[in-house]
Design a protein around this motif. Structure first.
Motif, short mmCIF file in Angstrom:
data_model
loop_
_atom_site.label_atom_id
_atom_site.label_comp_id
_atom_site.label_asym_id
_atom_site.label_seq_id
_atom_site.Cartn_x
_atom_site.Cartn_y
_atom_site.Cartn_z
N LYS A 1 4.74 22.08 -0.96
CA LYS A 1 6.03 21.85 -1.61
C LYS A 1 6.10 22.59 -2.94
CE LYS A 1 7.00 18.56 1.45
NZ LYS A 1 6.96 17.12 1.24
N ASP B 1 0.83 -1.22 0.00
CA ASP B 1 0.00 0.00 0.00
C ASP B 1 0.85 1.26 0.00
OD1 ASP B 1 -2.31 -1.44 0.03
OD2 ASP B 1 -2.63 -1.27 2.20
N LYS B 2 2.07 1.14 0.48
CA LYS B 2 2.95 2.31 0.59
C LYS B 2 4.05 2.29 -0.46
CE LYS B 2 0.80 4.03 4.10
NZ LYS B 2 -0.14 5.11 3.72
N ALA C 1 -0.91 11.72 -5.81
CA ALA C 1 -0.60 11.39 -4.41
C ALA C 1 -1.41 12.25 -3.44
CB ALA C 1 0.89 11.55 -4.17
N GLY D 1 -4.19 2.93 0.24
CA GLY D 1 -4.51 1.52 0.44
C GLY D 1 -5.33 0.87 -0.65
N GLY E 1 1.89 14.04 -10.83
CA GLY E 1 2.29 13.03 -9.85
C GLY E 1 1.85 13.42 -8.44
N ALA E 2 2.07 14.67 -8.08
CA ALA E 2 1.70 15.13 -6.74
C ALA E 2 0.18 15.09 -6.55
CB ALA E 2 2.21 16.55 -6.51
N LEU F 1 6.03 7.26 0.89
CA LEU F 1 5.89 6.18 -0.08
C LEU F 1 7.25 5.71 -0.59
CD1 LEU F 1 2.92 7.33 -2.40
CD2 LEU F 1 2.83 5.83 -0.41
N ARG G 1 -4.28 0.55 -4.25
CA ARG G 1 -3.42 -0.18 -5.20
C ARG G 1 -4.11 -0.47 -6.53
NH1 ARG G 1 -2.54 -3.85 -1.00
NH2 ARG G 1 -3.14 -5.55 -2.40
N ILE H 1 5.20 12.56 -6.97
CA ILE H 1 4.63 11.62 -5.99
C ILE H 1 5.46 11.61 -4.70
CG2 ILE H 1 4.20 9.17 -5.50
CD1 ILE H 1 3.48 8.85 -8.48
N ARG I 1 -2.26 15.79 -3.44
CA ARG I 1 -2.13 17.24 -3.23
C ARG I 1 -2.84 18.00 -4.33
NH1 ARG I 1 1.77 19.16 1.02
NH2 ARG I 1 2.78 17.24 1.68
N MET J 1 7.57 13.90 -3.60
CA MET J 1 7.48 15.18 -2.90
C MET J 1 6.16 15.27 -2.11
SD MET J 1 10.02 17.43 -3.43
CE MET J 1 9.46 19.14 -3.56
N ALA J 2 5.08 14.81 -2.75
CA ALA J 2 3.77 14.91 -2.12
C ALA J 2 3.64 13.96 -0.94
CB ALA J 2 2.67 14.63 -3.15
N ARG J 3 4.17 12.77 -1.09
CA ARG J 3 4.07 11.76 -0.01
C ARG J 3 5.42 11.09 0.18
NH1 ARG J 3 -1.25 9.29 1.61
NH2 ARG J 3 -2.82 10.48 0.49
N PRO J 4 6.32 11.73 0.92
CA PRO J 4 7.66 11.16 1.10
C PRO J 4 7.65 9.79 1.78
CG PRO J 4 7.59 13.45 1.82
CD PRO J 4 6.17 13.04 1.58
#
Lengths: 276, 376
Positions: B52, A46-47, B72, B224, B68-69, A90, B226, A83, B74, A85-88
């Protein structure tokens, strides 16, 4: 010690298999190697994000049971940077081919190395553009035949590992499909490295590269990999002449430097919020 | 609504403040005139809010990182000008296809090519609609005043999130650099939208299952679920498909997501349009000159009005037709050689003379030029 059995099905989207790769392609071996590395480290699926660009190797994301992103040609590292940067928190892994990573994506490749952002890049180097029908790539050896070099390739090739080292990657290694267990170890260490890691894995395309270059069967290709590969330890004792046409395998860089997202958190956010 | 602070700032700065108020927490960009102040202000503001900023190696990487952000979780933005907007087109298409919320600002300058980097133009109107290859859904907002830019960038984020679609935000060198008093509001004072998601993202396997507005319920990476995201034609699972039925349905969904929600996306301003014999259709900074022209001639007894679309794509077809159908003439001023006028001609079916006022010499269109066209 016997190698621990890996339950591959735990990491695959079996409903989407069979895969699109040709019979005898080396890419599946690298996919399994990534699975063994992830499994050995016990990463939380998941991470974990797996990002790719365009090409044969990039289709890996569909088959693997992570947070998967199939982007545009050459740009996977840019998306992966966003990705991370947004969620370090992961784990971010990028799969790329030789053309994807070092031709159309060459700029993103060197800048990701320079920033030392915590991303692990696995380059599937088969010396050819397979998906589009076997055109020459930045790693096609001089003299090799491709669908766009019918008279033999005249372009000097990139040494991906040296490029990564010069650009500042903090973990750089090369393995091949013939001795794939070495790749498991390198990918594992790359993921563990808090920084930008490049693992180049020499693989093969019997369909296009092989057929045009007297390496018709998958076995011919594996034998070729075995014959041209020299370990870094052995290479140190060899002359330049002896190393001609050889491919050096092993770890080229393994060092510790401050990671990019950590630096941003500490220095930039720290200063902006008056904490330091 | 309680004003947080009032600032004397440019349109570019208003974008940065508005984006922060809208909840934007990621920006990736590359230096280019005349948009660079947006990146500069975001680099200063974002880390104060725990967000960021990153200056990427090129325009292509900038939009890639922003997508990408967003994937994830943002709210993300990138900003550029003409040549950079051209470079971003391929990845803009990926965000349309994969349905990723994103705001792309283009502070327009003269083109084609390097053109006139520090002069205004409205040269990228049709590119903003059709720049990336393939049929694709897009929302384009083109505000006029500096205060309006603050509110409209908030609306851009809201639409991007609500419909999981890129929103192109067009200003130009004039309103990008024009300074005015701008009231800044805190996010608590604003109506903000967040992207639709499944109630329980854990184990969610159908990222393209849609809500009643036809918007996919997609969790963020790391929550969670995937699943797979791709620029290839895909099914509800996000996995590539070659099934003609599923592919056709996907393309219809992408179109209908915008078309069937137009009432929530469109926004227009009307000035003196009742009984108007002549209507000016203007957008962006040119609309300011048009306002003045309508005001001056109105005082002289000329029956002239202004129709100002703020969302310029999708085209406000019904509203434009309703307002303009009785006009004897329509005037369309724009700092290009005639782009949006093509849409006006299409909508009005050329029932009356439709006249352009155009210039591409790097100078703004004056109220006098528009008045001349009205009187002609």
């Amino acid at each position: 010690m016997a190698r621990k059995e890996t339950d591959y099905s735990k990491y695959l989207r079996l409903e989407y298999i069979p895969h699109i790769w040709c019979p005898g392609c080396g890419h599946g071996s690298i996919m399994k190697s990534i699975i063994r590395a992830v499994d050995a480290l016990g990463l939380d699926k998941d991470k974990t994000a797996l990002v790719s660009g365009i090409g044969c190797s990039s289709r890996i994301v569909g088959y693997m049971d992570f947070n998967t992103l199939h982007t545009t040609h050459g740009r996977a590292l840019a998306f992966a940077t966003g990705i991370k940067m947004a969620r370090p928190e992961l784990n971010v892994i990028v799969a790329s081919g030789d053309g994807d990573a070092t031709a159309i994506g060459g700029n993103h490749f060197i800048h990701a190395c320079r920033r030392n952002i915590d991303i692990t890049l696995v380059v599937f180097n088969n010396f050819i553009y397979g998906m589009t029908g076997g055109q020459y790539s930045p790693t096609t050896p001089i003299g090799s035949y491709a669908s766009t070099s019918p008279y033999g390739n005249i372009d000097p090739s990139f040494n991906i590992c040296r490029l990564a080292e010069a650009a500042g990657a903090t973990y750089v290694a090369r393995a091949n499909v013939y001795s794939i267990a070495q790749a498991d170890n390198f990918i594992k260490k790359g993921i563990q490295n808090k920084g930008f890691s490049v693992i180049e894995v020499i693989t093969h395309c019997p369909t296009y590269y092989g057929r045009k270059n007297k390496l018709k069967t998958p076995a011919d290709n594996l034998r070729w990999q075995k014959d041209v590969s020299v370990s870094i330890q052995k290479a140190k004792k060899m002359s330049e002449d002896e190393l001609k046409g050889k491919i050096i395998t092993g770890e080229f860089v393994n060092k510790t430097e401050k990671e990019y997202t950590q630096k941003y958190e500490e220095f930039v956010i720290g200063k902006a919020q008056g904490k330091i | 609504m309680k004003v947080k602070e009032s600032k004397f700032i440019s349109g570019n700065e208003a974008i940065a403040y508005g984006a922060i108020a809208a909840g934007c927490r990621f920006f990736a960009g590359y230096p280019i005139s005349p948009s660079s102040e947006i990146a500069e202000n975001m680099s200063f503001l974002l880390p104060k809010y725990g967000g960021k900023f990153i200056q990427m190696e090129d325009e292509i990487a900038s939009i890639g990182a922003a997508i990408g952000a967003s994937i994830a979780g943002r709210k993300s933005m990138t900003a550029t000008s003409g040549p950079g907007f051209s470079l971003k087109q391929e990845n803009l298409g990926l965000a349309c296809m994969a349905e990723i919320p994103l705001v792309v600002v283009n502070v327009m300058r003269g083109g084609p090519s390097t053109g006139a980097p520090t002069s205004p133009a409205q040269a990228d109107i049709l590119q903003s609609r059709w720049g990336t290859h393939g049929d694709h859904p897009i929302i384009v907002i083109a505000p006029t005043m500096v205060q309006e830019i603050f509110f409209e960038i908030v609306r851009a984020f809201n639409l991007a999130e609500r419909f999981r679609n890129p929103v192109v935000f067009l200003i130009d060198e004039i309103n990008g650099h024009m300074r005015a008093k701008v009231d800044i509001y805190d996010e608590s004072e604003l109506e903000l939208w967040n992207r639709p998601k499944p109630e329980n993202p854990k184990g969610w396997k159908t990222p393209y299952k849609r809500n009643e507005e036809l918007v996919p319920l997609m969790p963020d990476f790391g929550e969670g679920a995937r699943f797979n995201i791709t620029g290839l034609d895909h099914s509800e699972t996000g996995f590539p498909t070659g099934d003609p039925k599923v592919r056709q349905q996907l393309h219809y969904f992408l179109r209908d997501k915008i078309e069937k929600n137009k009432d929530k996306i469109l926004k227009n301003e009307y000035m003196e349009v009742e009984d108007a014999e002549i209507i000016v259709v203007a957008y962006g900074s040119t609309a300011r000159s048009a306002m003045r022209a309508v005001e001056v001639l109105g005082e002289k007894g000329v029956k002239v009005g202004l129709f100002r679309p703020i969302t310029i794509f999708p085209v406000p077809e019904e509203d434009m037709y309703r307002v303009c159908k009785n006009a004897k003439k329509i005037v369309v001023p724009e700092m290009n050689l005639g782009q949006y006028i093509l849409e006006v001609e299409r909508v009005m079916k050329k029932q009356m003379p439709i006249v352009g006022v155009n210039r591409t010499d790097g100078e703004p269109i004056t109220p006098e030029q528009i008045m001349e066209a009205i009187k002609d």
